[in-house]
Design an enzyme around this catalytic site. Structure first.
Site, PDB file in Angstrom:
ATOM      1  N   GLY A  46       0.830  -1.193   0.000  1.00  0.00           N
ATOM      2  CA  GLY A  46       0.000   0.000   0.000  1.00  0.00           C
ATOM      3  C   GLY A  46       0.866   1.243   0.000  1.00  0.00           C
ATOM      4  O   GLY A  46       2.004   1.222   0.485  1.00  0.00           O
ATOM      5  N   GLN A  51       2.997   9.934   1.059  1.00  0.00           N
ATOM      6  CA  GLN A  51       4.317   9.322   1.207  1.00  0.00           C
ATOM      7  C   GLN A  51       5.262   9.661   0.062  1.00  0.00           C
ATOM      8  O   GLN A  51       6.474   9.500   0.197  1.00  0.00           O
ATOM      9  CB  GLN A  51       4.177   7.805   1.327  1.00  0.00           C
ATOM     10  CG  GLN A  51       3.477   7.363   2.592  1.00  0.00           C
ATOM     11  CD  GLN A  51       3.287   5.872   2.602  1.00  0.00           C
ATOM     12  OE1 GLN A  51       2.273   5.373   2.113  1.00  0.00           O
ATOM     13  NE2 GLN A  51       4.264   5.163   3.132  1.00  0.00           N
ATOM     14  N   CYS A  92       5.696  -0.068   7.262  1.00  0.00           N
ATOM     15  CA  CYS A  92       5.394   1.097   6.440  1.00  0.00           C
ATOM     16  C   CYS A  92       6.601   1.417   5.561  1.00  0.00           C
ATOM     17  O   CYS A  92       7.738   1.389   6.029  1.00  0.00           O
ATOM     18  CB  CYS A  92       5.067   2.281   7.352  1.00  0.00           C
ATOM     19  SG  CYS A  92       4.650   3.799   6.487  1.00  0.00           S
ATOM     20  N   LEU A  93       6.328   1.741   4.304  1.00  0.00           N
ATOM     21  CA  LEU A  93       7.417   2.101   3.399  1.00  0.00           C
ATOM     22  C   LEU A  93       8.125   3.380   3.841  1.00  0.00           C
ATOM     23  O   LEU A  93       9.276   3.596   3.473  1.00  0.00           O
ATOM     24  CB  LEU A  93       6.882   2.252   1.969  1.00  0.00           C
ATOM     25  CG  LEU A  93       6.329   0.973   1.347  1.00  0.00           C
ATOM     26  CD1 LEU A  93       5.755   1.259  -0.035  1.00  0.00           C
ATOM     27  CD2 LEU A  93       7.394  -0.107   1.284  1.00  0.00           C
ATOM     28  N   HIS A 134      -4.532   2.027   7.462  1.00  0.00           N
ATOM     29  CA  HIS A 134      -3.148   2.500   7.555  1.00  0.00           C
ATOM     30  C   HIS A 134      -2.901   3.606   6.527  1.00  0.00           C
ATOM     31  O   HIS A 134      -2.355   4.663   6.853  1.00  0.00           O
ATOM     32  CB  HIS A 134      -2.205   1.308   7.329  1.00  0.00           C
ATOM     33  CG  HIS A 134      -0.762   1.657   7.296  1.00  0.00           C
ATOM     34  ND1 HIS A 134       0.100   1.310   8.318  1.00  0.00           N
ATOM     35  CD2 HIS A 134      -0.010   2.304   6.377  1.00  0.00           C
ATOM     36  CE1 HIS A 134       1.321   1.742   8.008  1.00  0.00           C
ATOM     37  NE2 HIS A 134       1.281   2.344   6.832  1.00  0.00           N
ATOM     38  N   GLU A 135      -3.294   3.367   5.285  1.00  0.00           N
ATOM     39  CA  GLU A 135      -3.059   4.354   4.227  1.00  0.00           C
ATOM     40  C   GLU A 135      -3.931   5.595   4.408  1.00  0.00           C
ATOM     41  O   GLU A 135      -3.488   6.719   4.144  1.00  0.00           O
ATOM     42  CB  GLU A 135      -3.269   3.733   2.838  1.00  0.00           C
ATOM     43  CG  GLU A 135      -2.373   2.541   2.521  1.00  0.00           C
ATOM     44  CD  GLU A 135      -0.883   2.786   2.732  1.00  0.00           C
ATOM     45  OE1 GLU A 135      -0.444   3.945   2.656  1.00  0.00           O
ATOM     46  OE2 GLU A 135      -0.157   1.810   2.988  1.00  0.00           O
ATOM     47  N   HIS A 138      -2.308   8.023   6.641  1.00  0.00           N
ATOM     48  CA  HIS A 138      -1.327   8.878   5.962  1.00  0.00           C
ATOM     49  C   HIS A 138      -1.991  10.127   5.393  1.00  0.00           C
ATOM     50  O   HIS A 138      -1.422  11.221   5.452  1.00  0.00           O
ATOM     51  CB  HIS A 138      -0.617   8.130   4.834  1.00  0.00           C
ATOM     52  CG  HIS A 138       0.494   7.249   5.286  1.00  0.00           C
ATOM     53  ND1 HIS A 138       1.623   7.724   5.923  1.00  0.00           N
ATOM     54  CD2 HIS A 138       0.659   5.906   5.187  1.00  0.00           C
ATOM     55  CE1 HIS A 138       2.429   6.716   6.198  1.00  0.00           C
ATOM     56  NE2 HIS A 138       1.868   5.602   5.766  1.00  0.00           N
TER      57      HIS A 138
END
Length: 168
Positions: A46, A51, A92-93, A134-135, A138
């Site tokens: 994701g 991000q 997380c990226l 989660h996304e 962000h």
């Protein structure tokens, strides 16, 4: 298509609240395509536009093993969430190499549009529900480490800043 640079925690830009998308045009579709390529290259499941320093309400997700089931959420809204909660290990990226348990609703209903402006509603559970939440965090300027204790946040921040200094 292009692989975009991913912001790393504790970069303050990760705390920017994303603005709604109002134009469903070629530039939006290019962003979605670039985000998908970036997510797959990372590799991740994701990615939120925040991000990649694009502060608009866009998310791409692909939880499939084959990485060929891209889901696009533009201007996502959480319609409902179950009272049942589940603890899942999240990564997380933007926080590479760190995985921690986070408690979230196990099922959600989300309303969004695709990259062409078509509205849809999706019911999700398990990993997909976690990933959507989660996304969406962000897009609100929230990183998953903010669910952790201050001590864990400090340790993660310190390790990532040290890695950045050593890489420079």
């Amino acid at each position: 298509m292009a692989v975009l640079p991913i912001l790393r925690f504790p970069d303050q830009r990760l705390h920017t609240v994303a603005k709604p998308v109002d134009a469903f045009d070629d530039s939006l579709r290019r962003l979605v395509s670039d985000m998908a390529e970036t997510m797959y290259a990372a590799p991740g499941i994701g990615l939120a536009a925040t991000q990649v320093d694009a502060h608009v309400r866009v998310i791409v997700i692909d939880i499939s093993e084959t990485k060929d089931q891209l889901q696009v959420f533009v201007n996502p809204e959480l319609v409902s969430a179950s009272d049942d909660r589940k603890v899942c290990e999240e990564g997380c990226l933007s926080v590479p190499g760190f995985y921690e348990n986070v408690e979230r609703p196990d099922r959600v209903r989300v309303r969004a549009r695709d990259e062409h402006g078509q509205e849809f509603t999706l019911e999700a559970e398990g990993l997909l529900a976690v990933c959507i939440q989660h996304e969406m965090d962000h897009l609100k300027g929230r990183v998953f480490v903010q669910y952790l204790s201050r001590l864990k946040q400090y340790r993660i921040r310190a390790k990532l800043l040290k890695q950045d200094r050593e890489a420079a």
